[in-house]
Design a protein around this motif. Structure first.
Motif, PDB file in Angstrom:
ATOM      1  N   HIS A   1      86.849  -5.515  24.774  1.00 62.63           N
ATOM      2  CA  HIS A   1      86.228  -6.836  24.800  1.00 62.63           C
ATOM      3  C   HIS A   1      85.302  -6.986  23.589  1.00 62.63           C
ATOM      4  CE1 HIS A   1      87.490  -7.008  29.079  1.00 62.63           C
ATOM      5  NE2 HIS A   1      87.425  -8.323  28.907  1.00 62.63           N
ATOM      6  N   MET A   2      85.363  -8.136  22.951  1.00 62.22           N
ATOM      7  CA  MET A   2      84.553  -8.351  21.751  1.00 62.22           C
ATOM      8  C   MET A   2      83.071  -8.108  22.012  1.00 62.22           C
ATOM      9  SD  MET A   2      86.234 -11.701  19.933  1.00 62.22           S
ATOM     10  CE  MET A   2      87.937 -11.704  19.365  1.00 62.22           C
ATOM     11  N   ILE A   3      82.631  -8.407  23.228  1.00 59.66           N
ATOM     12  CA  ILE A   3      81.222  -8.303  23.556  1.00 59.66           C
ATOM     13  C   ILE A   3      80.713  -6.863  23.477  1.00 59.66           C
ATOM     14  CG2 ILE A   3      81.462  -7.976  26.053  1.00 59.66           C
ATOM     15  CD1 ILE A   3      79.204 -10.089  26.359  1.00 59.66           C
ATOM     16  N   THR A   4      81.637  -5.868  23.501  1.00 58.07           N
ATOM     17  CA  THR A   4      81.218  -4.461  23.437  1.00 58.07           C
ATOM     18  C   THR A   4      81.038  -3.960  22.013  1.00 58.07           C
ATOM     19  OG1 THR A   4      83.463  -3.535  23.467  1.00 58.07           O
ATOM     20  CG2 THR A   4      82.429  -4.020  25.607  1.00 58.07           C
ATOM     21  N   GLY A   5      81.418  -4.752  21.002  1.00 61.69           N
ATOM     22  CA  GLY A   5      81.084  -4.444  19.610  1.00 61.69           C
ATOM     23  C   GLY A   5      81.764  -3.237  19.010  1.00 61.69           C
TER      24      GLY A   5
END
Length: 336
Positions: free
Chosen positions: A137-141
């Motif tokens: 997920h993009m939110i996990t960087g």
């Protein structure tokens, strides 16, 4: 498939495989941080995997057997859903092992125990065909580091190498909530939130390797009367290496990415297969006049890259969404 005769292992280092021109060494690299995905707050609606409890509720009664529903046997949070991925990759691993004569290791960028494994020589030196599943997920960087790009460039300088990139879908990229709702109604999967954006890591890899593609949307494939996915629209004249020999269809998944080509150079990358879309369900992509999305792309060798690069979604290699002879032919073509 032959029955497994050895016990499962997890907490050990990979034992390098010897090169054999008759059998390619295949590796899978999952770009997520397992702790980051498993530790997402289940009270947050967007940009996370489902909990196993949510899977059981939506898919009821498919997962009500105690091996899935008993918390003493199977984890009921997000971790349980992540384990479904691993279990569904096993048939692909076993099939490839039979075809190639080599075991197929699965690496994680950050694993359950917090060990970080970048894409470097430890992964690449005994690998001939590398699958990178863009499920972060993009939110996990998860960002591709410069050293990893250089290691991949070196890997791709080998004529016997092959890289298969599988960035997953990008649902709900729009800031307009009404557009997100239309996308959600289009794919029709209650387990996928209004926004679920994947594959920062693979996007970074594509940028670093000059792969002119971006993953977009989560599109529902069209199905026939028997509720099976309709055949691919293939461009056989461009399939010089026979990636699609014996292949008519992949497996059905409710939200597949469109691999949009971002270059005007027709020689840089070839779209070999497109998937017809379920146009009975509105979506911004179909409202623009599209009836198919790009499903399989191939970058022939060029410049200082001697290896092939392909793009195909990671769900194609997961039996969680079914597998037939057509799909197994595709698996064989990629690793042979």
């Amino acid at each position: 498939m032959t029955e497994a005769r050895t016990a499962r292992t997890y907490n050990q280092r990979h034992i390098p495989r010897k090169y054999n021109p008759a059998g390619r060494r295949v590796s899978i690299y999952v770009s997520w941080s397992y702790p980051a995905e498993a530790g997402r707050n289940a009270a947050e609606l967007d940009n996370r995997f489902s909990t196993m409890t949510e899977v059981r509720r939506v898919a009821w009664p498919a997962y009500e057997d105690p091996k899935w529903s008993d918390p003493y046997q199977f984890q009921q949070g997000i971790t349980g859903s992540l384990e479904l991925f691993f279990r569904a990759w096993v048939p692909f691993q076993e099939f490839v092992a039979e075809v190639t004569g080599h075991p197929v290791p699965v690496y994680q960028r950050v694993d359950q125990a917090g060990f970080h494994t970048p894409l470097d020589g430890r992964v690449l030196d005994d690998t001939d065909v590398l699958f990178v599943f863009g499920l972060d997920h993009m939110i996990t960087g998860q960002e591709a580091e410069p050293g990893e790009i250089e290691a991949l460039r070196s890997f791709l300088s080998r004529e016997d190498a092959r890289l298969v990139l599988g960035p997953h879908h990008d649902v709900g990229a729009s800031d307009d909530l009404s557009v997100r709702e239309v996308e959600y109604r289009h794919h029709g999967d209650p387990l996928v939130p209004r926004q679920q954006r994947f594959a920062t890591y693979v996007r970074g890899v594509m940028h670093g390797l000059d792969v002119p593609v971006i993953n977009q949307y989560g599109l529902r494939p069209a199905t026939g009367r028997d509720n099976r996915i309709v055949p691919l629209s293939t461009i056989r004249d461009l399939d010089e290496k026979g990636w699609l020999n014996g292949v008519t269809n992949f497996n059905f998944h409710m939200h597949l990415p469109h691999y949009a080509v971002t270059t005007s150079d027709p020689q840089a990358i070839h779209v070999l297969a497109r998937q017809p879309i379920d146009t009975s369900r509105p979506h911004p992509f179909t409202e623009d006049g599209n009836t198919e999305f790009n499903m399989l792309l191939w970058m022939p060798p060029g410049d200082d890259r001697a290896a092939d690069v392909l793009l195909a979604d990671s769900t194609i290699f997961s039996t969680l969404f079914g597998a037939d002879d057509s799909l197994r032919n595709f698996w064989r073509n990629l690793v042979s």
